[in-house]
Motif scaffolding. Structure first.
Motif, PDB file in Angstrom:
ATOM      1  N   TRP A   1       0.836  -1.133   0.178  1.00 33.09           N
ATOM      2  CA  TRP A   1       0.066  -0.059   0.146  1.00 33.09           C
ATOM      3  C   TRP A   1       0.924   1.188  -0.155  1.00 33.09           C
ATOM      4  CZ3 TRP A   1      -5.172  -0.316  -0.898  1.00 33.09           C
ATOM      5  CH2 TRP A   1      -5.961  -1.423  -0.548  1.00 33.09           C
ATOM      6  N   PRO A   2       0.770   2.173  -0.875  1.00 38.25           N
ATOM      7  CA  PRO A   2       1.402   3.458  -0.589  1.00 38.25           C
ATOM      8  C   PRO A   2       1.504   3.929   0.745  1.00 38.25           C
ATOM      9  CG  PRO A   2      -0.320   3.491  -2.365  1.00 38.25           C
ATOM     10  CD  PRO A   2      -0.693   2.446  -1.558  1.00 38.25           C
ATOM     11  N   PRO A   3       2.468   4.726   0.808  1.00 38.56           N
ATOM     12  CA  PRO A   3       2.708   5.284   2.171  1.00 38.56           C
ATOM     13  C   PRO A   3       1.829   6.233   2.739  1.00 38.56           C
ATOM     14  CG  PRO A   3       4.619   5.701   0.741  1.00 38.56           C
ATOM     15  CD  PRO A   3       3.504   5.067  -0.142  1.00 38.56           C
ATOM     16  N   GLU A   4       1.107   6.914   1.810  1.00 43.05           N
ATOM     17  CA  GLU A   4      -0.095   7.752   2.296  1.00 43.05           C
ATOM     18  C   GLU A   4      -1.277   6.798   2.867  1.00 43.05           C
ATOM     19  OE1 GLU A   4       2.132   9.600  -1.316  1.00 43.05           O
ATOM     20  OE2 GLU A   4       1.308   7.597  -0.810  1.00 43.05           O
ATOM     21  N   ALA A   5      -1.159   5.704   2.642  1.00 44.31           N
ATOM     22  CA  ALA A   5      -2.417   4.786   3.244  1.00 44.31           C
ATOM     23  C   ALA A   5      -2.012   4.264   4.349  1.00 44.31           C
ATOM     24  CB  ALA A   5      -2.475   4.025   2.075  1.00 44.31           C
ATOM     25  N   ARG A   6      -3.141   3.962   5.314  1.00 44.30           N
ATOM     26  CA  ARG A   6      -2.692   3.426   6.642  1.00 44.30           C
ATOM     27  C   ARG A   6      -3.801   2.074   6.678  1.00 44.30           C
ATOM     28  NH1 ARG A   6      -2.966   7.581  11.522  1.00 44.30           N
ATOM     29  NH2 ARG A   6      -1.655   5.987  12.262  1.00 44.30           N
ATOM     30  N   TYR A   7      -3.003   1.051   6.969  1.00 47.12           N
ATOM     31  CA  TYR A   7      -3.737  -0.357   6.960  1.00 47.12           C
ATOM     32  C   TYR A   7      -4.077  -0.764   8.422  1.00 47.12           C
ATOM     33  CZ  TYR A   7      -5.455  -4.813   5.435  1.00 47.12           C
ATOM     34  OH  TYR A   7      -6.234  -5.938   5.237  1.00 47.12           O
TER      35      TYR A   7
ATOM     36  N   ILE B   1      -8.581  -4.820  -4.371  1.00 50.17           N
ATOM     37  CA  ILE B   1      -7.733  -4.722  -5.403  1.00 50.17           C
ATOM     38  C   ILE B   1      -8.028  -3.652  -6.278  1.00 50.17           C
ATOM     39  CG2 ILE B   1      -6.660  -5.674  -7.695  1.00 50.17           C
ATOM     40  CD1 ILE B   1      -5.558  -7.136  -5.351  1.00 50.17           C
ATOM     41  N   LEU B   2      -9.476  -3.345  -6.277  1.00 50.77           N
ATOM     42  CA  LEU B   2      -9.895  -2.187  -6.820  1.00 50.77           C
ATOM     43  C   LEU B   2      -9.670  -0.912  -6.141  1.00 50.77           C
ATOM     44  CD1 LEU B   2     -13.241  -3.142  -8.373  1.00 50.77           C
ATOM     45  CD2 LEU B   2     -11.058  -3.298  -9.731  1.00 50.77           C
ATOM     46  N   LEU B   3      -9.637  -1.008  -4.927  1.00 50.61           N
ATOM     47  CA  LEU B   3      -9.133   0.160  -3.927  1.00 50.61           C
ATOM     48  C   LEU B   3      -7.968   0.543  -3.985  1.00 50.61           C
ATOM     49  CD1 LEU B   3     -10.211   2.109  -1.713  1.00 50.61           C
ATOM     50  CD2 LEU B   3      -9.973   0.068   0.000  1.00 50.61           C
ATOM     51  N   TYR B   4      -7.039  -0.652  -4.085  1.00 52.37           N
ATOM     52  CA  TYR B   4      -5.571  -0.466  -4.041  1.00 52.37           C
ATOM     53  C   TYR B   4      -5.279   0.446  -5.377  1.00 52.37           C
ATOM     54  CZ  TYR B   4      -0.616  -1.796  -4.733  1.00 52.37           C
ATOM     55  OH  TYR B   4       0.666  -1.913  -4.873  1.00 52.37           O
ATOM     56  N   MET B   5      -5.844  -0.127  -6.450  1.00 53.71           N
ATOM     57  CA  MET B   5      -5.462   0.690  -7.708  1.00 53.71           C
ATOM     58  C   MET B   5      -5.950   2.171  -7.850  1.00 53.71           C
ATOM     59  SD  MET B   5      -4.108  -1.779  -9.494  1.00 53.71           S
ATOM     60  CE  MET B   5      -3.622  -1.123 -10.980  1.00 53.71           C
ATOM     61  N   ALA B   6      -7.021   2.340  -7.018  1.00 48.86           N
ATOM     62  CA  ALA B   6      -7.712   3.720  -7.056  1.00 48.86           C
ATOM     63  C   ALA B   6      -6.788   4.530  -6.003  1.00 48.86           C
ATOM     64  CB  ALA B   6      -9.120   3.816  -6.448  1.00 48.86           C
ATOM     65  N   VAL B   7      -6.180   3.963  -5.039  1.00 49.48           N
ATOM     66  CA  VAL B   7      -5.380   4.518  -4.027  1.00 49.48           C
ATOM     67  C   VAL B   7      -3.988   4.941  -4.705  1.00 49.48           C
ATOM     68  CG1 VAL B   7      -4.225   4.245  -1.940  1.00 49.48           C
ATOM     69  CG2 VAL B   7      -6.438   3.835  -1.840  1.00 49.48           C
TER      70      VAL B   7
ATOM     71  N   ARG C   1      -3.462   5.584  -7.856  1.00 51.33           N
ATOM     72  CA  ARG C   1      -3.640   6.585  -8.690  1.00 51.33           C
ATOM     73  C   ARG C   1      -3.827   7.754  -8.101  1.00 51.33           C
ATOM     74  NH1 ARG C   1      -8.524   6.722 -13.564  1.00 51.33           N
ATOM     75  NH2 ARG C   1      -7.602   8.692 -14.586  1.00 51.33           N
ATOM     76  N   ALA C   2      -4.449   7.854  -7.164  1.00 54.35           N
ATOM     77  CA  ALA C   2      -4.828   9.243  -6.408  1.00 54.35           C
ATOM     78  C   ALA C   2      -3.504   9.559  -5.620  1.00 54.35           C
ATOM     79  CB  ALA C   2      -6.133   8.929  -5.236  1.00 54.35           C
ATOM     80  N   THR C   3      -2.796   8.620  -5.136  1.00 53.41           N
ATOM     81  CA  THR C   3      -1.511   9.005  -4.607  1.00 53.41           C
ATOM     82  C   THR C   3      -0.300   9.070  -5.523  1.00 53.41           C
ATOM     83  OG1 THR C   3      -0.863   6.942  -4.039  1.00 53.41           O
ATOM     84  CG2 THR C   3      -2.280   8.132  -2.355  1.00 53.41           C
ATOM     85  N   GLY C   4      -0.427   8.906  -6.857  1.00 50.79           N
ATOM     86  CA  GLY C   4       0.394   9.051  -7.644  1.00 50.79           C
ATOM     87  C   GLY C   4       1.552   7.964  -7.630  1.00 50.79           C
ATOM     88  N   SER C   5       1.234   6.778  -7.034  1.00 44.51           N
ATOM     89  CA  SER C   5       2.412   5.431  -6.775  1.00 44.51           C
ATOM     90  C   SER C   5       2.006   4.354  -7.800  1.00 44.51           C
ATOM     91  CB  SER C   5       1.842   5.196  -5.365  1.00 44.51           C
ATOM     92  OG  SER C   5       1.985   6.180  -4.156  1.00 44.51           O
ATOM     93  N   SER C   6       2.975   3.795  -8.130  1.00 45.36           N
ATOM     94  CA  SER C   6       2.940   2.786  -8.802  1.00 45.36           C
ATOM     95  C   SER C   6       2.539   1.415  -8.134  1.00 45.36           C
ATOM     96  CB  SER C   6       4.339   2.443  -9.591  1.00 45.36           C
ATOM     97  OG  SER C   6       4.612   3.528 -10.433  1.00 45.36           O
ATOM     98  N   PRO C   7       1.467   0.672  -8.695  1.00 41.33           N
ATOM     99  CA  PRO C   7       1.095  -0.398  -7.912  1.00 41.33           C
ATOM    100  C   PRO C   7       2.402  -1.481  -7.982  1.00 41.33           C
ATOM    101  CG  PRO C   7      -0.352  -0.268  -9.674  1.00 41.33           C
ATOM    102  CD  PRO C   7       0.664   0.920  -9.794  1.00 41.33           C
TER     103      PRO C   7
END
Length: 163
Positions: free
Chosen positions: A92-98, A135-141, A143-149
């Motif tokens: 998960w991108p660093p901007e996300a918290r799991y 997986i759809l949430l991961y792709m959307a996050v 994209r929104a954060t400018g991170s590569s999956p």
């Protein structure tokens, strides 16, 4: 026990590694956690984890998803309910918290009465499934954060061998 002040960098590193610098070397108190209160009408048959992002990018992510489960807002983050284990195999991108188990940090913002408020449900799913597809949430996050999956090679290998 009284310890002399370190006089060299080596002494300082040694004392830090042994925790001998007193209060300053202690870890900060853990942040209190609160479990998201998913309505009982929505079965959590796949467990309950949560993914949080800044509430400023939440609307962009929401618009990118074809179907959305429960979303909670704590004043700082939007928290999406996902099935347990949705953190496995992805970075998960660093901007996300799991949040495993749906236990999220108490919000710093205070509500009326000076107490932290519970995250409030801001999106109810159109059906009885409380989850957003991870997986759809991961792709959307991403994209929104400018991170590569990024997919874990171990996880990908397990999927290939499972076939």
């Amino acid at each position: 026990m009284n310890h002399p002040r370190p006089n060299t960098a080596r002494d300082l590193v040694s004392r830090l590694s042994r925790g001998l610098l007193g209060e300053r070397s202690r870890r900060p108190a853990p942040v209190p956690l609160r479990r998201l209160d998913v309505p009982s009408a929505l079965p959590l048959s796949l467990g309950c984890d949560a993914l949080g992002v800044s509430r400023h990018i939440g609307p962009r992510i929401l618009e990118a998803l074809p179907r959305v489960g429960c979303i909670f807002d704590d004043g700082e983050h939007w928290w999406w309910v996902v099935p347990s284990g949705s953190h496995q195999g992805v970075a998960w991108p660093p901007e996300a918290r799991y949040a495993v188990g749906g236990y999220v940090p108490e919000p710093r913002q205070q509500r009326a009465g000076g107490r932290p408020g519970a995250p409030r449900l801001i999106h109810w799913p159109v059906d009885t499934m409380p989850y957003t597809h991870p997986i759809l949430l991961y792709m959307a996050v991403c994209r929104a954060t400018g991170s590569s999956p990024t997919w874990s090679e171990d996880w990908l290998g397990q999927q290939v061998h499972a076939r």
